[in-house]
Structures are given as structure tokens and as C-alpha cells.
Enzyme design. Structure first.
Site, short mmCIF file in Angstrom:
data_model
loop_
_atom_site.label_atom_id
_atom_site.label_comp_id
_atom_site.label_asym_id
_atom_site.label_seq_id
_atom_site.Cartn_x
_atom_site.Cartn_y
_atom_site.Cartn_z
N LYS A 101 12.22 -29.78 73.23
CA LYS A 101 12.74 -28.87 72.20
C LYS A 101 13.58 -27.79 72.87
CE LYS A 101 8.88 -29.09 68.89
NZ LYS A 101 9.64 -29.59 67.73
N ARG A 143 2.99 -38.14 64.15
CA ARG A 143 2.68 -39.40 63.46
C ARG A 143 2.02 -40.40 64.40
NH1 ARG A 143 8.95 -39.78 61.94
NH2 ARG A 143 8.61 -37.54 62.16
N1 BES Z 1 5.65 -30.05 65.26
C1 BES Z 1 6.94 -30.46 64.86
C2 BES Z 1 7.29 -30.05 63.43
C3 BES Z 1 7.37 -28.59 63.15
C4 BES Z 1 8.59 -27.92 63.17
C5 BES Z 1 6.25 -27.87 62.83
C6 BES Z 1 8.67 -26.59 62.89
C7 BES Z 1 6.31 -26.51 62.54
C8 BES Z 1 7.53 -25.86 62.58
C9 BES Z 1 7.05 -31.98 64.95
O1 BES Z 1 6.28 -32.57 65.94
C10 BES Z 1 8.47 -32.29 65.27
O2 BES Z 1 8.91 -31.93 66.32
N2 BES Z 1 9.16 -32.97 64.35
C11 BES Z 1 10.51 -33.32 64.54
C12 BES Z 1 10.68 -34.76 64.11
C13 BES Z 1 11.99 -35.35 64.49
C14 BES Z 1 12.11 -35.48 65.99
C15 BES Z 1 12.10 -36.70 63.83
C16 BES Z 1 11.35 -32.38 63.68
O3 BES Z 1 10.90 -32.01 62.60
O4 BES Z 1 12.42 -32.00 64.12
MN MN Z 2 7.27 -32.61 67.83
#
Ligand code: BES
Ligand code: MN
Ligand code: ZN
Length: 494
Positions: free
Chosen positions: A269, A343
Site C-alpha cells: 500500500k 477474502r
Molecule cells: N483492508 C483493506 C480494505 C480497507 C480499506 C479497509 C480502507 C479499511 C479502510 C483490504 O484488505 C484491501 O486492501 N482491499 C483492497 C482490495 C483491492 C486490492 C482489490 C482495496 O480495497 O483497495
Molecule cells: Mn488489503
């Protein structure tokens, strides 16, 4: 762990008003008629209450508003708080009023002269929910008390109110536990520390099992293990059992995503805001808090809570984009993005929950996608389901508790977006409908006969502004709604 504000329920005693320390609350209906406690306060303050009631300020005040008279003559208290409140209020209105009292209370003792107020127990819940602080890491200042100052609620039927409040305060205690877990930094709340805190709940009568990595490998939970394999913290699954219902009745299963920190893994990230990913165990936190509430109020239902505890880190041993992993169910998954890890954790735990417990219903909770925040903001959790009746019951519970929840669509066209070239499915479906394709992924691991709800709580688990019932930070969203769903749909009546 943070301690719930102690609330004592006492028989009405107007003689305490003159010498009570801290703040005194009287309740005045918008028509301005004074009850005995308000009349006493008026006499002691040489008519200040009557002057307030005659003022323009009072005539413009809405039900639920608090007007404070500071350092009132004739009282030892440092404030007389006048709560303007309709005689008939809804549950949520009574709780909001309680929350307003807690907010103005600070760390001073509070005496609430509630008279014969209906819903006084709900007012108490509002106080308990809102009177929360996470100050474990603030160096103590000399005069800051460690514990919240006590609240005394005086009522004509104190025993009845006290009995009605007990199961409600169990919900507050559950929500506080959820908040503590969600607010805790990831260097403290490792997978091991999280599991230890859940094991501690055995003292409440819950049965708690911790499945370690060797056991998870034996069970075939390879997608879950693939998320944690870059971290120095061992992956764990914790199973909590509350067997308050009839022996042999199929339980409700609650499944939580417990990513104690989500760096994104090799699909790292960006730095900005990454610190917020300490809350990526929010789903597991709600499962833990709900189990705590059920145990504290000795719910007559069978409920199992399962949480997948992992840390998503980049390292030489981490999962790579492009890796293919076989889940416990046997479905193969192509990992396109290691940041779509939730997931991968949930699918194995959900499959295990169904194989082992054959649940009457299954609800998973996860801070799963940023896309649900784009769609619904911080007001509503995303609700996905394969069963209209089950889903409807949950939405009703959430509405009754004032916890925002909004149903989202699912369907074959969305499912097609997670087809993989080389494996059965891939772990992302691209940007469009990101929350829906995440739900479609999970649906692949739900048996036809299992009524299932997926709650994407990424937007509601922790927020930057205070809410009605919580200060900034972790909210505890979902504990009250799930508790009510259990109460209304899963409790045995005898
Ligand atoms: N933990 C994150 C989602 C999230 C984002 C929670 C902001 C709380 C606040 C999750 O694991 C994630 O990174 N999701 C990605 C999925 C994508 C790579 C398909 C996302 O939402 O960007
Ligand atoms: Mn994630
Ligand atoms: Zn995540």
C-alpha cells in the site's frame, strides 16, 4: 481493558441534590412542567430553573438537548444540567440523550434525577456507550483519574430499571471490547496477543480454542496461511463457543477478518494513511465483542465465533502476485493482488465453520474493501446475502439499534469478473464494483444450504469524527445489531 463507567441505580432521593458533587441532571419536558426533582433544584437555586424554562433559549430547545447551568447557587455541584426530553421517546432517542450526558460529563461524577422516566435503562446504555476513552498510551497527568467517575441514576422504580439495564450494559461492555481491540496498535495487538485476549474470555463461560499453524496446515487452510506467511507473527484461528441454547440446535456462526495489520504485502500500500490499517482486524473485533455481550447476558442461544488472525507483511517468504493457492474447500485461487487478502483469510474460515458446525446461519464481518467506503461512506456497512429473510431480519435489527446497514446487489455478471485464466478464480475483479466482486469471491465458499450474510464494515469500524455513541476512532459498530438479531431470531423461548 477499558472499564465500563459504573452506573448505580438508586431509589429517588431528592435530599442528595444539595450536597452532590460533580454534575446533577434534571429532566424537563419541552412543555416546561417541572417534576419533583426539578422543583427541588429550582428551590435550591433560588428560581434558576424556572427562569431558564421561561427563557427564549428553552422555548427553542429541541427534545434531547442539554442546557447546562454552571456553578449554580445553592448546590455543591459544579453544574446543573437540564436535559430537555419528551416524556415519550424512542429507544434510540433515549440512548442519544444518555450519550449527550456522557459527553458533557467529563471525568466528574454524575447524578441523574430521572424521576419515573420510561426507557431510563436505554438512557443508561447511551451513557455507557458514549463514556469511552482509549488513553492507554497517554502519559498520566497528575489529576487524571484512572477510571471514569461514577454515575448514579435515581429513579422511582430503581430495581426495575436496574434489571432492564443489565442485559443492555452487557452490549456496551461488548462494544467497548471491540473498540479496545480496534484502537490497539499492531505492535501490541499481535496475533498472539489477540488470541490471548480471547482465551481470557473463558472466565465468562465461553469455550475458546486456539488453532495454531500446524493444525491449520493439517486442516488445509492454505489460503489463510498464505496471507500470514510473510509475517513474524504466527497465523491463528480462534473458535469461541457460547452454548446457551438447546443442546444439539445448530448454532449461528459469526466469522471475522482479523488482519492485525495490512501493509498490502508485496502489492504494498502507499505510505499515506497506512497507519489506519491497524483496524483491519475490525471484523474479528466485532465477533469478539458480540461473543462477550452474549456471554455477559447469558443469552439462551448457540453461537460460535471464529476469527482468522494473520498479519499481511511483505518479506522474502511472502506470497507473490501470480501465486496459485488451493483453499481448504479445494478451489484454486490465483493471487492477482496480495492486498486483496481479507477474502483469502475468510474463505478458509467460512468453509471450516460450515464443515464443522453446519450452522443455521453464517454472518461474516470484514473491513474488506476501500470500495465500500466510496459507495456508502461512513454511514452504512455494506450488506450482501444469499437469503432475503435472513438478510431482512439483520437489516431490521441494525435499524432498531441505530447502526447503519445497506443491502448491496450480487449476481452472475459480477461473479464472471473473478474468473481466472489459470486457476478456478482470482482474488480481485478489477476496480468496477470492487465490494461486490469481493462478496462474489466469498460466495464461492458458501454452501447452498447455508443462509449467509457478508458485512463489509471498512467504512464504519473506525471513523475520524465522533458518532452519536462513540468518540473518534473505533465505533464498535455491529455488536448491538448482532446481539439483537440473536435475541430476536436465535434464542430459545423457555
Ligand atoms: N483492508 C483493506 C480494505 C480497507 C480499506 C479497509 C480502507 C479499511 C479502510 C483490504 O484488505 C484491501 O486492501 N482491499 C483492497 C482490495 C483491492 C486490492 C482489490 C482495496 O480495497 O483497495
Ligand atoms: Mn488489503
Ligand atoms: Zn485488509
Amino acid at each position: 481493558m477499558s472499564r465500563l463507567t459504573p452506573i448505580a441505580f438508586e431509589a429517588t432521593d431528592l435530599d442528595v441534590m444539595e450536597a452532590a458533587k460533580g454534575r446533577i441532571v434534571i429532566v424537563v419536558a419541552p412543555d416546561g412542567k417541572l417534576d419533583p426533582a426539578a422543583r427541588r433544584a429550582n428551590r435550591l437555586t433560588k428560581g434558576a430553573v424556572a427562569r431558564l424554562v421561561a427563557s427564549e433559549r428553552f422555548s427553542k430547545a429541541k427534545s434531547g438537548q442539554l442546557i447546562s447551568l454552571a456553578w449554580p447557587t445553592g448546590l455543591a455541584a459544579e453544574a446543573l444540567d437540564v436535559l430537555v426530553l419528551d416524556r415519550k421517546v424512542t429507544t434510540v432517542e433515549a440512548r442519544r440523550a444518555g450519550a449527550a450526558l456522557a459527553k458533557s460529563k467529563g471525568d466528574k461524577p454524575l447524578s441523574v434525577m430521572a424521576g419515573g422516566m420510561r426507557k431510563a435503562a436505554e438512557l443508561a446504555l447511551g451513557i455507557a456507550l458514549r463514556d469511552y476513552r482509549f488513553d492507554a498510551y497517554k502519559s498520566a497527568e497528575d489529576d487524571t483519574p484512572d477510571d471514569s467517575a461514577p454515575v448514579t441514576l435515581y429513579h422511582t422504580k430503581a430495581d426495575e430499571v436496574s434489571a432492564a439495564a443489565a442485559p443492555l450494559l452487557a452490549v456496551a461492555e461488548g462494544a467497548h471490547m471491540t473498540r479496545d481491540l480496534v484502537n490497539e496498535p499492531a505492535n501490541v495487538l499481535t496475533t498472539t496477543e489477540f488470541a490471548d485476549r480471547l482465551v481470557d474470555m473463558q472466565e465468562l463461560g465461553l469455550k475458546v480454542e486456539v488453532l495454531e499453524e500446524d493444525k491449520l496446515a493439517e486442516l488445509g487452510m492454505r489460503t489463510l496461511l498464505s496471507v500470514g506467511q510473510g509475517s513474524a507473527s504466527p497465523s491463528k484461528v480462534v473458535v469461541m463457543h457460547w452454548d446457551g441454547g438447546k443442546k444439539g440446535d445448530a448454532p449461528l456462526a459469526l466469522v471475522g477478518k482479523g488482519v492485525v495489520f495490512d501493509t498490502g504485502g508485496i502489492s504494498l500500500k502507499p505510505a499515506g494513511g497506512m497507519e489506519d490499517m491497524t483496524m483491519d482486524m475490525g471484523g474479528a473485533g466485532v465477533v469478539a465483542g458480540t461473543m462477550r455481550a452474549l456471554a455477559l447476558r447469558k443469552a439462551s442461544a448457540n453461537v460460535v465465533g471464529l476469527v482468522g488472525l494473520v498479519e499481511n507483511m511483505p518479506s522474502g517468504t511472502a506470497t507473490r502476485p501470480g501465486d496459485v493457492i488451493k483453499s481448504m474447500k479445494g478451489t484454486t485461487v490465483e493471487v492477482i493482488n496480495t492486498d486483496a487478502e481479507g477474502r483469502l483469510v475468510l474463505c478458509d474460515v467460512m468453509w471450516y465453520a460450515q464443515e464443522r458446525f453446519k450452522p443455521a446461519g453464517m454472518i461474516d464481518l470484514a473491513t474488506l474493501t476501500g470500495a465500500i467506503i466510496v459507495g456508502l461512506g461512513h454511514e452504512n456497512a455494506g450488506v450482501f446475502s444469499n437469503d432475503d429473510a435472513f438478510c431482512g431480519a439483520f437489516l431490521k435489527s441494525a435499524a432498531a439499534e441505530g447502526e447503519g446497514a445497506w443491502r448491496m446487489p450480487m449476481g452472475k455478471a459480477y461473479d464472471d469478473l473473478i474468473k481466472s485464466r489459470i486457476a478456478d478464480i482470482k482474488n480481485t475483479g478489477g476496480r468496477p464494483a470492487g465490494s461486490v466482486t469481493a462478496a462474489q469471491f466469498l460466495a464461492r465458499f458458501v454452501k447452498d444450504e447455508t443462509p449467509w450474510i457478508h458485512l463489509d464494515i471498512a467504512g464504519v469500524a473506525s471513523v475520524k469524527a465522533e458518532t452519536d455513541f462513540a468518540p473518534k476512532g473505533a465505533t464498535g459498530w455491529g455488536v448491538a445489531a448482532l446481539n439483537r438479531l440473536v435475541q430476536d431470531k436465535f434464542e430459545t423461548s423457555e
